[in-house]
Design a protein around this motif. Structure first.
Motif, PDB file in Angstrom:
ATOM      1  N   SER A  51       0.837  -1.197   0.000  1.00 26.38           N
ATOM      2  CA  SER A  51       0.000   0.000   0.000  1.00 26.38           C
ATOM      3  C   SER A  51       0.870   1.245   0.000  1.00 26.38           C
ATOM      4  O   SER A  51       2.066   1.188   0.312  1.00 26.38           O
ATOM      5  N   PHE A  52       0.268   2.344  -0.366  1.00 26.40           N
ATOM      6  CA  PHE A  52       0.989   3.618  -0.404  1.00 26.40           C
ATOM      7  C   PHE A  52      -0.018   4.762  -0.473  1.00 26.40           C
ATOM      8  O   PHE A  52      -1.204   4.546  -0.775  1.00 26.40           O
ATOM      9  N   ALA A  53       0.463   5.960  -0.229  1.00 22.66           N
ATOM     10  CA  ALA A  53      -0.304   7.176  -0.459  1.00 22.66           C
ATOM     11  C   ALA A  53       0.192   7.808  -1.749  1.00 22.66           C
ATOM     12  O   ALA A  53       1.366   7.666  -2.110  1.00 22.66           O
ATOM     13  N   GLY A 101      -0.534  11.468  -4.469  1.00 16.86           N
ATOM     14  CA  GLY A 101      -1.242  12.718  -4.684  1.00 16.86           C
ATOM     15  C   GLY A 101      -1.354  13.510  -3.393  1.00 16.86           C
ATOM     16  O   GLY A 101      -0.614  13.290  -2.435  1.00 16.86           O
ATOM     17  N   GLY A 102      -2.298  14.458  -3.393  1.00 19.52           N
ATOM     18  CA  GLY A 102      -2.502  15.262  -2.200  1.00 19.52           C
ATOM     19  C   GLY A 102      -1.694  16.540  -2.195  1.00 19.52           C
ATOM     20  O   GLY A 102      -1.034  16.889  -3.182  1.00 19.52           O
ATOM     21  N   HIS A 138       0.144  17.082   5.834  1.00 17.51           N
ATOM     22  CA  HIS A 138      -0.030  16.372   4.562  1.00 17.51           C
ATOM     23  C   HIS A 138      -1.456  15.830   4.482  1.00 17.51           C
ATOM     24  O   HIS A 138      -1.877  15.085   5.368  1.00 17.51           O
ATOM     25  N   GLY A 139      -2.169  16.207   3.435  1.00 13.99           N
ATOM     26  CA  GLY A 139      -3.549  15.727   3.314  1.00 13.99           C
ATOM     27  C   GLY A 139      -4.017  15.621   1.877  1.00 13.99           C
ATOM     28  O   GLY A 139      -3.277  15.904   0.928  1.00 13.99           O
ATOM     29  N   HIS A 189      -4.563  13.201  -0.027  1.00 13.33           N
ATOM     30  CA  HIS A 189      -4.005  12.137  -0.863  1.00 13.33           C
ATOM     31  C   HIS A 189      -4.986  10.975  -0.944  1.00 13.33           C
ATOM     32  O   HIS A 189      -5.982  10.913  -0.214  1.00 13.33           O
ATOM     33  N   TYR A 202      -5.200   6.790  -0.497  1.00 10.51           N
ATOM     34  CA  TYR A 202      -4.568   5.580   0.022  1.00 10.51           C
ATOM     35  C   TYR A 202      -4.909   4.454  -0.945  1.00 10.51           C
ATOM     36  O   TYR A 202      -6.082   4.314  -1.334  1.00 10.51           O
ATOM     37  N   PHE A 226      -4.268   0.181  -1.827  1.00 11.01           N
ATOM     38  CA  PHE A 226      -3.726  -1.153  -1.544  1.00 11.01           C
ATOM     39  C   PHE A 226      -3.730  -1.917  -2.861  1.00 11.01           C
ATOM     40  O   PHE A 226      -4.725  -1.916  -3.576  1.00 11.01           O
ATOM     41  N   ASP A 279      -8.875   4.190  -1.230  1.00  6.10           N
ATOM     42  CA  ASP A 279      -9.693   5.046  -0.355  1.00  6.10           C
ATOM     43  C   ASP A 279      -9.468   6.468  -0.849  1.00  6.10           C
ATOM     44  O   ASP A 279      -8.329   6.969  -0.850  1.00  6.10           O
ATOM     45  N   ARG A 315      -8.857   5.353   5.117  1.00  6.50           N
ATOM     46  CA  ARG A 315      -7.460   5.483   5.565  1.00  6.50           C
ATOM     47  C   ARG A 315      -6.768   6.708   4.976  1.00  6.50           C
ATOM     48  O   ARG A 315      -5.611   6.975   5.301  1.00  6.50           O
TER      49      ARG A 315
END
Lengths: 358, 358
Positions: B39-41, B43-44, B66-67, B69, B71, B73, B123, B129
């Motif tokens: 998994s990773f974040a 963008g944002g 940081h927001g 973005h 999430y 999986f 998400d 998440r």
């Protein structure tokens, strides 16, 4: 034969290495063999508004709200071991904490799948995908990245600790910051442990991994559910419970005062039934300091030592492993995501083997 | 040769069956072979508070947040197909929507993994998440279960539709209600599609699946990213965009008035580059009715037909499949979770095969 603390720890470290030869069949880099995977909600409660629901002019009247449950994602490997591992995240985190490391490698989810354990990842009530809270909450974009940098013991912002087990690529720090996700309602260890106990009713006997703030709800889960067969607590930092009348003194630090919490003796004694291990990383000060991020952890480690002593004084089987004491240096607050997370997983595997939980 | 609509749809249904023989090697019930997962974040944005951060007396000053973005999986099967599938959930949902069905069977995540596609579950920003929102929000435990029962077209509360493709065990409904999770900040199709475009930059060319409210952000994602090779939209219900000057009339219903949204012609035309298919389930009224839950969908289906016509009028390749017209009855708003979700997945597989995207 009496063994002193250091000898035990050294044996443990060796155990970690030798244990690797046993489950190494599972440690290949080849494809994971997943017999089953999926997700579900468990636990929680239902709010009901009095009245009669009008389908064509709906209001709150006569409607219900489902909340305060856990969301869990599980994977069962082919030829699984008997006991699953349930992983519960810490503050401002979700199950994401156990997945990929911040620098993009396999985290504890996949590492322990490779070692043959069914793995359940939890979003606790009022967090992540379990966001439906029965209590209202307000979410503000509070700028706290630099505070977290210090508090996660990556260093003293903006400098990393020299020995830190954290990759210094900017994208790694970006991933760490973006792993944060807020509460959607008040944190409530009772609500969380109720739902966790419901989860263990569903999984059957299993091993509980906790991180950080999950330490407290983790102890409460083991009090509420006899399905919890062991606890592996990574840097538990709060929610330390002691029998009424046996509370240690409050511990002041540059980051505030840490207080223990009282529970009935009968509850506390339920924690003496199972093996418990606590792991702590590096860069804890030994003396009080004005460095807030580090001093915060000095008292948490101190409290953890008092807690382990109390468990063992009551006939329990708790162990605290301060990693630098066994020669493992540089770990941050996120042991399971650090550059040496495979070595940490090996320590945990050795513990589970020693306790015949594998 | 000219084929009429019904003939095409019948051929499509047959294609769904025959296509099954091609990917059936992937359809076994045996263990999944997962080459890679994690998994990773992506963008944002980053908010920065002016000032200098004081490590030992932290305030907002000099700190970042940081927001907004995503999430994600992901799982990549052994011997994967070339194009991954990215799945974006609808309102009040998270990636959980694509995992296990409400009645406990494999959802689209695992079904399409078995068919050889790398699968990315998202998400969206300000949900699940990916809860860190750059805009504040308040979360109330609003009792809406009965409204959702109607709106998801399970029936007219408390009665199920006679033909509903939804298991009637109480636990199934419990799982459906507990799949809901709130926004942690305002819904913003622009923010979501920005982050989705960043995700496609990371995955490379891929296929986008959307559900319900994700329809709108899905179209915007394909406008912002030429990596989107096709869109499979399950019951898109809002965010229908038309070229400026070509907006259809507003569509009133018992559940409110549905309005189209205008975008520049040059943007709209980007949606004519790729194949798009929209699927809708059963129990839509054909005439206006006071039944709010159903009438809500009457106008959404009507708008979708206008939208498909507009795409095709501009030289595009869009198709609307109203499942009852090809003999598939009883589907709710959650096609991917319904009792016949494998049949729906077969239709989608046939579409991807027809468009040479498999």
């Amino acid at each position: 034969m009496t063994l002193n603390h250091k000898t035990l720890l050294a044996m443990l470290a060796l155990g970690a290495l030798s244990a690797c030869s046993t489950p190494c069949g599972h440690l290949s880099d080849g494809p994971l063999q997943i017999a089953k995977q999926g997700s579900f909600a468990v636990g929680g409660t239902v709010l009901t508004t009095p009245g009669v629901y009008d389908n064509n002019r709906p209001s709150a009247q006569g409607q219900t709200f489902h909340g305060d449950h856990i969301y869990a994602f599980y994977q069962v490997p082919a030829q699984p071991r008997a006991l699953p591992i349930v992983m519960l995240h810490g503050a401002f985190q979700s199950a994401r904490t156990w997945e990929t490391t911040f620098d993009g490698r396999e985290g504890f989810q996949t590492l322990f799948l490779r070692r043959g354990y069914p793995v359940y990842l939890v979003d606790q009530p009022r967090r992540g995908r379990a966001g439906n809270s029965t209590v209202a909450g307000t979410i503000e974009p509070a700028p706290n990245d630099q505070l977290f940098f210090d508090q996660f013991r990556l260093g003293k912002w903006p400098a990393y600790f020299d020995n830190v087990q954290f990759d210094r690529q900017p994208e790694t720090l970006n991933q760490a910051f973006r792993s944060l996700t807020p509460n959607t309602g008040p944190f409530d260890a009772g609500v969380i442990s109720d739902a966790m106990a419901a989860l263990f009713d569903k999984t059957g006997p299993g091993i509980l991994f906790t991180h950080s703030q999950a330490g407290g709800p983790g102890w409460l889960t083991a009090i509420k559910s006899d399905k919890v067969q062991a606890i592996v607590a990574l840097e538990p930092g709060s929610g330390f419970i002691f029998p009424t009348g046996e509370l240690p003194p409050e511990l002041p630090s540059a980051a505030g005062t840490l207080k223990a919490e009282a529970v009935p003796l009968a509850d506390f004694e339920k924690l003496t039934r199972i093996p418990i291990v606590l792991y702590y990383g590096d860069n804890f000060p030994t003396e009080p300091t004005a460095e807030r991020g580090q001093d915060n952890w000095r008292v948490r480690l101190q409290m953890a030592r008092l807690w382990v002593a109390a468990i063992n004084r009551h006939g329990g089987d708790a162990r605290l492993v301060h990693l630098p004491e066994i020669g493992i240096r540089g770990n941050t607050h996120f042991l399971m995501s650090d550059l040496n997370n495979v070595a940490i997983a090996n320590l945990v595997s050795a513990f589970l083997a020693e306790k015949k939980l594998d």
